[in-house]
Design a protein around this motif. Structure first.
Motif, short mmCIF file in Angstrom:
data_model
loop_
_atom_site.label_atom_id
_atom_site.label_comp_id
_atom_site.label_asym_id
_atom_site.label_seq_id
_atom_site.Cartn_x
_atom_site.Cartn_y
_atom_site.Cartn_z
N THR A 147 38.26 41.20 33.75
CA THR A 147 37.73 39.72 34.45
C THR A 147 38.55 39.27 35.82
O THR A 147 39.89 39.54 35.46
CB THR A 147 37.70 39.00 33.60
OG1 THR A 147 36.28 38.48 31.79
CG2 THR A 147 37.50 37.14 34.11
N GLY A 148 37.93 39.21 36.56
CA GLY A 148 38.78 38.55 37.64
C GLY A 148 38.85 39.46 38.44
O GLY A 148 38.15 40.40 38.63
N THR A 149 38.96 39.47 39.91
CA THR A 149 39.42 39.88 41.13
C THR A 149 40.65 40.12 42.05
O THR A 149 41.22 38.13 42.29
CB THR A 149 37.92 40.20 42.39
OG1 THR A 149 38.47 40.93 43.05
CG2 THR A 149 38.07 38.58 43.06
N LEU A 150 41.13 40.58 42.13
CA LEU A 150 42.10 40.17 43.75
C LEU A 150 42.32 41.11 44.96
O LEU A 150 43.12 40.80 45.82
CB LEU A 150 43.84 41.87 42.51
CG LEU A 150 43.71 41.89 40.93
CD1 LEU A 150 44.67 42.82 41.57
CD2 LEU A 150 44.02 40.67 40.82
N GLY A 151 40.72 40.58 45.35
CA GLY A 151 39.96 40.75 46.35
C GLY A 151 40.09 42.00 47.29
O GLY A 151 39.08 41.80 48.30
N ALA A 152 40.03 42.66 46.32
CA ALA A 152 39.43 44.57 46.93
C ALA A 152 39.11 45.17 45.85
O ALA A 152 40.00 45.43 45.05
CB ALA A 152 40.08 44.51 48.09
N SER A 153 37.74 46.18 45.84
CA SER A 153 37.48 46.17 44.58
C SER A 153 38.59 47.79 44.60
O SER A 153 38.85 48.69 43.70
CB SER A 153 35.83 47.36 45.04
OG SER A 153 35.84 47.40 46.26
N GLY A 154 38.66 47.96 46.10
CA GLY A 154 39.43 49.71 45.48
C GLY A 154 40.73 48.85 45.05
O GLY A 154 41.56 49.58 43.73
N LEU A 155 41.48 48.31 44.82
CA LEU A 155 42.66 47.57 44.59
C LEU A 155 42.02 47.45 42.91
O LEU A 155 43.60 47.45 42.15
CB LEU A 155 43.66 46.50 45.44
CG LEU A 155 44.33 45.88 44.63
CD1 LEU A 155 45.84 46.38 45.02
CD2 LEU A 155 44.74 44.62 46.09
N ASP A 156 41.54 46.72 43.03
CA ASP A 156 41.19 46.13 41.91
C ASP A 156 40.95 47.32 40.54
O ASP A 156 41.11 47.42 39.32
CB ASP A 156 39.66 45.21 41.52
CG ASP A 156 39.82 43.75 41.83
OD1 ASP A 156 41.33 43.47 42.21
OD2 ASP A 156 38.35 43.73 42.11
#
Length: 370
Positions: A147-156
């Motif tokens: 759940t959630g995101t850190l702002g970039a799909s690759g980083l997630d």
């Protein structure tokens, strides 16, 4: 943070914003380790601690500031030789804090993580501490969902993979990534905080010493189970709220119960018909601590019986008997303290000596996962 999560969950459910300060890095003799947390909620209510009192006043103001501005802060506190009265750690250590605002609207991952912890299920809370990613952004990583995101799909994706590995170890700490998730040491700093289910304390023998041991076990954060084959003694009313009370033969119960390298087993029956079959099972589990109550004469008799049951010297060497540290304890409560002290010393590699008789660092690094 685990101990303050019920309060944070209550604020979160009520829609009350709060400022959350989390220790993300330490240096030298810091009083609290990574993951320690303090929060400031409605009406300036404060829960938790990040330094044992050294910098809490400054953190209070920081927490209120981030709620007002909506922007997270990364702050480092240390002892200043030039001004011993300045805000800092008089122990000579250094701590770095991530202070961020939390609301139900902006932080769905926090609510998911708090609910998962409350259900005794594993989760990692991954939060951006520094770098080009949004500071304070949070990801709740469970074994099967995110759940959630850190702002970039690759980083997630990269953080999710690492978080699941850390969860298996029960590890907590900073990790560094490039903006798209590649492993780097000079870019996005993400704090991974593991919440494994609480360790178990299994107390056998529903006597007055067991009630005191169950209370201190719960205080230390263990999920406590008390087991006795005698229904008249295994009465839940005699034990603290939250302790599971089981009526069963101890060895049979333990044989069917999952244990791991964080489990502690306290055998307080000092009756051969109960404790010998039980210890025969316990000493073949991966439990971190196995202690048994009884006199030295009882201990020698117990060892002879266990050898007769086929246990080897390496298995018998794991047995802490007579149980506890030498504190001169007499009452059930004092004995419970001596048992707890031995468990804590074993967990952290302590000597059990007075600190005034030792030298070097007071706060020891964790010897292994747990």
């Amino acid at each position: 943070m685990r101990e303050i999560l019920p309060t944070l969950a209550r604020w979160y459910a009520a829609g009350e914003p709060f400022g959350l300060a989390t220790v993300v890095a330490v240096g030298r003799s810091a009083p609290r380790g990574p993951g320690a947390a303090m929060a400031v909620g409605p009406d300036d209510e404060v829960v938790g601690s990040v330094s044992g009192g050294c910098v809490e006043g400054a953190v209070l103001e920081l927490a209120k500031e981030v709620v007002e501005t909506g922007r997270a802060r990364l702050e480092t506190f240390g002892y200043g030789d030039e001004d011993a009265f300045a805000v800092g750690l008089t122990c000579g250590g250094e701590i770095t804090l991530l202070v961020r605002p939390v609301t139900a609207v902006r932080d769905p991952a926090f609510g998911e993580a708090a609910e998962t912890v409350a259900g005794h299920r594993p989760v990692v809370m991954a939060t951006v501490a520094d770098g080009p990613a949004p500071r304070g952004a949070c990801l709740a990583v469970r074994p099967d969902t995110v759940t959630g995101t850190l702002g970039a799909s690759g980083l997630d994706a990269a953080v999710t993979a690492d978080a699941r590995g850390e969860l298996a170890l029960g590890a907590t700490g900073l990790r560094h990534y490039g903006p798209h998730g590649e492993r780097r040491e000079d870019d996005v700093a993400v704090f991974l905080q593991s919440f494994a289910p609480p360790p178990r304390m299994l107390v056998f023998g529903a006597i007055d010493f067991a009630a005191a041991t169950a209370r201190i076990g719960a205080f230390l954060g263990y999920r406590v189970t008390v087991c006795d084959a005698r229904p008249v003694f295994a009465d839940p009313r005699r034990f603290p709220d939250g302790a599971e009370v089981v009526v069963d033969w101890p060895h049979r119960y333990l044989s069917g119960t999952e244990t791991d390298g964080r489990t502690v087993v306290c055998v307080l029956t000092h009756d051969p018909k109960f404790d010998v079959p039980l210890l025969e099972v316990a000493l073949r589990t991966p439990a971190a601590y196995i202690g048994a109550m009884g006199s030295r004469r009882t201990h020698e008799d117990r060892l002879a019986r266990l050898r007769g049951a086929g246990l080897g010297e390496a298995e018998l060497a794991r047995l802490r008997s007579p149980v506890g540290l030498d504190l001169g304890a007499r009452t059930p409560e004092e004995v419970a303290v001596s048992i707890a002290a031995e468990i804590v010393a074993l967990r952290w590699g302590g000597t059990g000596l007075p600190l005034s008789d030792t030298s070097g660092a007071i706060h020891r690094p964790r010897p292994g996962p747990g």
